[in-house]
Design an enzyme around this catalytic site. Structure first.
Site, PDB file in Angstrom:
ATOM      1  N   ARG A  39       0.052  13.761   3.219  1.00  0.00           N
ATOM      2  CA  ARG A  39      -1.062  12.630   2.094  1.00  0.00           C
ATOM      3  C   ARG A  39      -1.836  12.178   2.769  1.00  0.00           C
ATOM      4  O   ARG A  39      -2.934  11.683   2.974  1.00  0.00           O
ATOM      5  CB  ARG A  39      -0.285  11.980   1.307  1.00  0.00           C
ATOM      6  CG  ARG A  39       0.021  13.141   0.040  1.00  0.00           C
ATOM      7  CD  ARG A  39       1.401  12.241  -0.959  1.00  0.00           C
ATOM      8  NE  ARG A  39       1.237  13.070  -2.141  1.00  0.00           N
ATOM      9  CZ  ARG A  39       2.637  12.577  -3.224  1.00  0.00           C
ATOM     10  NH1 ARG A  39       3.307  11.361  -2.580  1.00  0.00           N
ATOM     11  NH2 ARG A  39       3.441  12.971  -3.832  1.00  0.00           N
ATOM     12  N   CYS A  47     -10.074 -13.117   5.852  1.00  0.00           N
ATOM     13  CA  CYS A  47     -10.527 -13.027   5.358  1.00  0.00           C
ATOM     14  C   CYS A  47     -11.226 -14.016   3.855  1.00  0.00           C
ATOM     15  O   CYS A  47     -10.086 -13.982   3.768  1.00  0.00           O
ATOM     16  CB  CYS A  47     -12.349 -12.573   5.704  1.00  0.00           C
ATOM     17  SG  CYS A  47     -12.372 -11.110   3.882  1.00  0.00           S
ATOM     18  N   ASP A  69     -12.220 -14.403   9.714  1.00  0.00           N
ATOM     19  CA  ASP A  69     -13.540 -15.152   9.738  1.00  0.00           C
ATOM     20  C   ASP A  69     -13.371 -16.365   9.657  1.00  0.00           C
ATOM     21  O   ASP A  69     -12.102 -17.181   9.615  1.00  0.00           O
ATOM     22  CB  ASP A  69     -14.771 -14.545   8.675  1.00  0.00           C
ATOM     23  CG  ASP A  69     -14.210 -15.096   7.534  1.00  0.00           C
ATOM     24  OD1 ASP A  69     -13.628 -15.585   7.296  1.00  0.00           O
ATOM     25  OD2 ASP A  69     -15.029 -13.753   5.930  1.00  0.00           O
ATOM     26  N   HIS A 109       4.999   4.224   2.363  1.00  0.00           N
ATOM     27  CA  HIS A 109       3.704   5.531   1.791  1.00  0.00           C
ATOM     28  C   HIS A 109       2.574   5.717   2.162  1.00  0.00           C
ATOM     29  O   HIS A 109       2.405   7.021   2.505  1.00  0.00           O
ATOM     30  CB  HIS A 109       3.897   5.147   0.454  1.00  0.00           C
ATOM     31  CG  HIS A 109       4.477   5.568  -0.138  1.00  0.00           C
ATOM     32  ND1 HIS A 109       4.772   5.353  -2.181  1.00  0.00           N
ATOM     33  CD2 HIS A 109       5.825   4.738  -0.386  1.00  0.00           C
ATOM     34  CE1 HIS A 109       5.611   5.136  -2.112  1.00  0.00           C
ATOM     35  NE2 HIS A 109       6.937   5.565  -1.520  1.00  0.00           N
ATOM     36  N   HIS A 133       5.048  11.701   2.221  1.00  0.00           N
ATOM     37  CA  HIS A 133       3.895  10.711   2.007  1.00  0.00           C
ATOM     38  C   HIS A 133       2.741  10.998   3.454  1.00  0.00           C
ATOM     39  O   HIS A 133       1.843  11.302   3.649  1.00  0.00           O
ATOM     40  CB  HIS A 133       4.745   9.249   2.262  1.00  0.00           C
ATOM     41  CG  HIS A 133       5.050   9.287   1.772  1.00  0.00           C
ATOM     42  ND1 HIS A 133       4.840   8.707   0.007  1.00  0.00           N
ATOM     43  CD2 HIS A 133       6.015   8.743   1.154  1.00  0.00           C
ATOM     44  CE1 HIS A 133       5.492   8.187  -0.842  1.00  0.00           C
ATOM     45  NE2 HIS A 133       6.609   8.477  -0.024  1.00  0.00           N
ATOM     46  N   THR A 165     -11.604 -13.176   0.507  1.00  0.00           N
ATOM     47  CA  THR A 165     -10.573 -12.233  -0.320  1.00  0.00           C
ATOM     48  C   THR A 165      -9.375 -11.307   0.318  1.00  0.00           C
ATOM     49  O   THR A 165      -9.080 -10.631  -0.275  1.00  0.00           O
ATOM     50  CB  THR A 165     -11.920 -11.331  -1.199  1.00  0.00           C
ATOM     51  OG1 THR A 165     -12.761 -10.695  -0.155  1.00  0.00           O
ATOM     52  CG2 THR A 165     -13.153 -12.576  -1.805  1.00  0.00           C
TER      53      THR A 165
END
Ligand code: RB5
Length: 152
Positions: free
Chosen positions: A136, A65, A8, A98, A133, A67
């Site tokens: 998962r 962006c 952004d 992972h 992994h 944050t």
């Protein structure tokens, strides 16, 4: 390696630095914008990059962006996308090993470009470790399947 990138208005300068770095590594980069300082909505750019990854036009994505949080939340709405917000090198490596993350998000108002480029280097330098992994990551995909169409 083909990489889709977007940002952004807060992330334009950092995006340019990341694009330059990736191109120097021989990566094929598709830049979905934005350009310039005009205020835009981060989900629009998260969607473009996430859909490029989902559709196979790119193997990986990078989203920036203020944050990194809005980009992460938005990109993770696209099935098959595993977007990871990383502001340290260790997390950037581990999310590849992972989580098999396929999109990296960062906050241009949180970290400087020096650290951001080290994070990019770690993310693109690591491979999925497989093994336990895999089960998962498959369970993440199962959550998407169970909630497709609004859930059960
Ligand atoms: C824009 O002001 C800001 O909200 C955006 O860049 C991002 O930080 C959202 O998560």
């Amino acid at each position: 390696m083909r990489v889709a990138i977007g940002c952004d208005h807060t992330g334009v300068d950092l995006k340019h630095e990341v694009v330059k770095y990736l191109k120097e590594q021989g990566v094929e980069v598709t830049d979905f914008g934005t350009e310039g300082a005009d205020s835009v909505d981060y989900p629009d750019y998260a969607r473009k990059v996430a859909e490029a990854v989902r559709g196979g036009a790119a193997e990986r994505g990078v989203l920036i962006c203020g944050t990194g949080i809005g980009m992460s939340i938005s990109a993770n709405k696209v099935p098959g996308v595993r977007a990871a917000l990383c502001h340290d090198v260790y997390s950037a490596r581990l999310t590849r090993e992972h989580n098999d993350a396929n999109v990296l998000t960062m906050g241009a108002r949180v970290i400087g470009s020096g650290l951001a480029l080290e994070i990019v280097k770690a993310f693109f330098g690591a491979e999925f470790a497989g093994g336990r992994h895999t089960r998962r990551v498959e369970k993440i995909a199962q959550i998407e399947k169970d909630w497709a169409g609004g859930g059960r």
